[in-house]
Design a protein around this motif. Sequence first.
Motif, PDB file in Angstrom:
ATOM      1  N   GLU A  35     -11.335 109.362  30.839  1.00  0.00           N
ATOM      2  CA  GLU A  35     -12.784 109.228  30.813  1.00  0.00           C
ATOM      3  C   GLU A  35     -13.332 108.780  32.168  1.00  0.00           C
ATOM      4  O   GLU A  35     -14.299 108.018  32.231  1.00  0.00           O
ATOM      5  CB  GLU A  35     -13.184 108.215  29.733  1.00  0.00           C
ATOM      6  CG  GLU A  35     -12.814 108.637  28.327  1.00  0.00           C
ATOM      7  CD  GLU A  35     -13.589 109.866  27.886  1.00  0.00           C
ATOM      8  OE1 GLU A  35     -14.828 109.851  27.948  1.00  0.00           O
ATOM      9  OE2 GLU A  35     -12.954 110.848  27.482  1.00  0.00           O
ATOM     10  N   ILE A  36     -12.693 109.227  33.231  1.00  0.00           N
ATOM     11  CA  ILE A  36     -13.133 108.787  34.550  1.00  0.00           C
ATOM     12  C   ILE A  36     -13.357 109.964  35.491  1.00  0.00           C
ATOM     13  O   ILE A  36     -12.921 111.084  35.240  1.00  0.00           O
ATOM     14  CB  ILE A  36     -12.120 107.826  35.213  1.00  0.00           C
ATOM     15  CG1 ILE A  36     -10.796 108.569  35.490  1.00  0.00           C
ATOM     16  CG2 ILE A  36     -11.900 106.584  34.383  1.00  0.00           C
ATOM     17  CD1 ILE A  36      -9.888 107.827  36.441  1.00  0.00           C
ATOM     18  N   GLY A  37     -14.041 109.646  36.575  1.00  0.00           N
ATOM     19  CA  GLY A  37     -14.181 110.581  37.670  1.00  0.00           C
ATOM     20  C   GLY A  37     -14.106 109.789  38.955  1.00  0.00           C
ATOM     21  O   GLY A  37     -14.097 108.545  38.936  1.00  0.00           O
ATOM     22  N   VAL A  38     -14.028 110.487  40.065  1.00  0.00           N
ATOM     23  CA  VAL A  38     -14.046 109.814  41.369  1.00  0.00           C
ATOM     24  C   VAL A  38     -15.138 110.448  42.220  1.00  0.00           C
ATOM     25  O   VAL A  38     -15.192 111.670  42.369  1.00  0.00           O
ATOM     26  CB  VAL A  38     -12.685 109.896  42.081  1.00  0.00           C
ATOM     27  CG1 VAL A  38     -12.806 109.437  43.526  1.00  0.00           C
ATOM     28  CG2 VAL A  38     -11.656 109.041  41.355  1.00  0.00           C
ATOM     29  N   LYS A  39     -15.981 109.585  42.748  1.00  0.00           N
ATOM     30  CA  LYS A  39     -17.077 110.024  43.604  1.00  0.00           C
ATOM     31  C   LYS A  39     -16.746 109.675  45.048  1.00  0.00           C
ATOM     32  O   LYS A  39     -16.390 108.537  45.357  1.00  0.00           O
ATOM     33  CB  LYS A  39     -18.376 109.329  43.183  1.00  0.00           C
ATOM     34  CG  LYS A  39     -19.578 109.666  44.056  1.00  0.00           C
ATOM     35  CD  LYS A  39     -20.817 108.925  43.561  1.00  0.00           C
ATOM     36  CE  LYS A  39     -22.037 109.236  44.421  1.00  0.00           C
ATOM     37  NZ  LYS A  39     -23.236 108.531  43.924  1.00  0.00           N
ATOM     38  N   GLU A  51     -15.185 105.936  44.938  1.00  0.00           N
ATOM     39  CA  GLU A  51     -15.329 104.959  43.860  1.00  0.00           C
ATOM     40  C   GLU A  51     -15.089 105.652  42.522  1.00  0.00           C
ATOM     41  O   GLU A  51     -15.388 106.829  42.345  1.00  0.00           O
ATOM     42  CB  GLU A  51     -16.726 104.338  43.882  1.00  0.00           C
ATOM     43  CG  GLU A  51     -17.855 105.325  43.680  1.00  0.00           C
ATOM     44  CD  GLU A  51     -19.213 104.651  43.637  1.00  0.00           C
ATOM     45  OE1 GLU A  51     -19.345 103.633  42.926  1.00  0.00           O
ATOM     46  OE2 GLU A  51     -20.143 105.152  44.301  1.00  0.00           O
ATOM     47  N   VAL A  52     -14.528 104.890  41.609  1.00  0.00           N
ATOM     48  CA  VAL A  52     -14.276 105.405  40.269  1.00  0.00           C
ATOM     49  C   VAL A  52     -15.574 105.336  39.466  1.00  0.00           C
ATOM     50  O   VAL A  52     -16.269 104.315  39.483  1.00  0.00           O
ATOM     51  CB  VAL A  52     -13.172 104.594  39.563  1.00  0.00           C
ATOM     52  CG1 VAL A  52     -12.978 105.094  38.127  1.00  0.00           C
ATOM     53  CG2 VAL A  52     -11.870 104.684  40.342  1.00  0.00           C
ATOM     54  N   VAL A  53     -15.907 106.418  38.776  1.00  0.00           N
ATOM     55  CA  VAL A  53     -17.128 106.469  37.969  1.00  0.00           C
ATOM     56  C   VAL A  53     -16.775 106.915  36.552  1.00  0.00           C
ATOM     57  O   VAL A  53     -15.711 107.473  36.301  1.00  0.00           O
ATOM     58  CB  VAL A  53     -18.170 107.439  38.576  1.00  0.00           C
ATOM     59  CG1 VAL A  53     -18.630 106.952  39.939  1.00  0.00           C
ATOM     60  CG2 VAL A  53     -17.596 108.846  38.698  1.00  0.00           C
ATOM     61  N   SER A  54     -17.679 106.645  35.649  1.00  0.00           N
ATOM     62  CA  SER A  54     -17.483 107.006  34.251  1.00  0.00           C
ATOM     63  C   SER A  54     -18.051 108.396  33.964  1.00  0.00           C
ATOM     64  O   SER A  54     -18.937 108.879  34.670  1.00  0.00           O
ATOM     65  CB  SER A  54     -18.168 105.981  33.346  1.00  0.00           C
ATOM     66  OG  SER A  54     -18.188 106.406  32.007  1.00  0.00           O
ATOM     67  N   THR A  55     -17.523 109.032  32.914  1.00  0.00           N
ATOM     68  CA  THR A  55     -18.066 110.322  32.481  1.00  0.00           C
ATOM     69  C   THR A  55     -19.272 110.144  31.572  1.00  0.00           C
ATOM     70  O   THR A  55     -19.836 111.128  31.095  1.00  0.00           O
ATOM     71  CB  THR A  55     -16.996 111.132  31.721  1.00  0.00           C
ATOM     72  OG1 THR A  55     -16.575 110.376  30.568  1.00  0.00           O
ATOM     73  CG2 THR A  55     -15.796 111.426  32.603  1.00  0.00           C
ATOM     74  N   LEU A 223      -9.203 111.246  42.724  1.00  0.00           N
ATOM     75  CA  LEU A 223      -9.025 111.441  41.281  1.00  0.00           C
ATOM     76  C   LEU A 223      -7.542 111.568  40.938  1.00  0.00           C
ATOM     77  O   LEU A 223      -7.066 110.988  39.952  1.00  0.00           O
ATOM     78  CB  LEU A 223      -9.793 112.681  40.828  1.00  0.00           C
ATOM     79  CG  LEU A 223      -9.812 112.962  39.324  1.00  0.00           C
ATOM     80  CD1 LEU A 223     -10.438 111.803  38.562  1.00  0.00           C
ATOM     81  CD2 LEU A 223     -10.584 114.251  39.030  1.00  0.00           C
ATOM     82  N   LEU A 224      -6.801 112.314  41.733  1.00  0.00           N
ATOM     83  CA  LEU A 224      -5.362 112.454  41.515  1.00  0.00           C
ATOM     84  C   LEU A 224      -4.659 111.108  41.644  1.00  0.00           C
ATOM     85  O   LEU A 224      -3.764 110.780  40.847  1.00  0.00           O
ATOM     86  CB  LEU A 224      -4.775 113.458  42.507  1.00  0.00           C
ATOM     87  CG  LEU A 224      -5.120 114.929  42.243  1.00  0.00           C
ATOM     88  CD1 LEU A 224      -4.766 115.783  43.454  1.00  0.00           C
ATOM     89  CD2 LEU A 224      -4.396 115.442  41.007  1.00  0.00           C
ATOM     90  N   GLU A 225      -5.073 110.320  42.617  1.00  0.00           N
ATOM     91  CA  GLU A 225      -4.474 108.994  42.803  1.00  0.00           C
ATOM     92  C   GLU A 225      -4.751 108.090  41.605  1.00  0.00           C
ATOM     93  O   GLU A 225      -3.872 107.338  41.164  1.00  0.00           O
ATOM     94  CB  GLU A 225      -5.008 108.353  44.086  1.00  0.00           C
ATOM     95  CG  GLU A 225      -4.489 109.019  45.356  1.00  0.00           C
ATOM     96  CD  GLU A 225      -5.145 108.475  46.612  1.00  0.00           C
ATOM     97  OE1 GLU A 225      -6.150 107.721  46.495  1.00  0.00           O
ATOM     98  OE2 GLU A 225      -4.676 108.805  47.717  1.00  0.00           O
TER      99      GLU A 225
END
Length: 235
Positions: A35-39, A51-55, A223-225
Amino acid sequence: MSGRKKKGDIIMEKMKLNGGSSDRNSVTFFSSRSEIGVKASIKPSGAIETEVVSTAENRKNMVTLLEVLIGCGIFREAVVIFDLPKFLYHVPTAVFVAILLVALIYVRANEIVKFHGAEHKVAHWYEKAIIRKKREKNVFRYSRIHSQCGSNLIATICEMYLISSIVFSMTGRQIPEILTMGLPLFVYSIFPFNILGLLVQLVSTAEPEDKEVAVATAALKGLLEEEVKREQKVS
């Protein structure tokens, strides 16, 4: 040792992108595995930060779109059932055309087009790397037009509403609202249903430069990390 896969390579094969988004100076990718994304954003200094962001925001936007679709469907059914003035039947068509035009104006006015193009190119590169095992390193060789872009969905909805409005105007017959509302959700990424969306992307994207591709690449790498970290915690 050379034949063994690294943890990151395994994650890369497992993870599928669950969409992305672009804004001024930033690109975001979301994972289908969590349930995450990376911006990733580029600062005035030229530094790229992630930064890690939410979906949650993406889900909220999708729910809002579905609510608008259902509301428009009910409205048009009411026009037919209660024999209201015929011009009202075309109001939802005008609403979705306006949404599409406003989105295009926003993207162009805020100089998002190159970041949007970079998002698509990097997404294409990643998908080809997984599906076809094609390790092409030159991201620039991939297309900036993506069949699963969110603008395709809005454009396909516009297509269906325009078709239904034309049919209603010419024949007085109503295309079932369940078809007008539901079909775009399933065919927006399939040619020729998405032809308007593909054309729209000629306006909503532009060929990126090194800066924009670096930002999109940083978002994907981040995101892969994060997925590698998540896998390590689970194991």
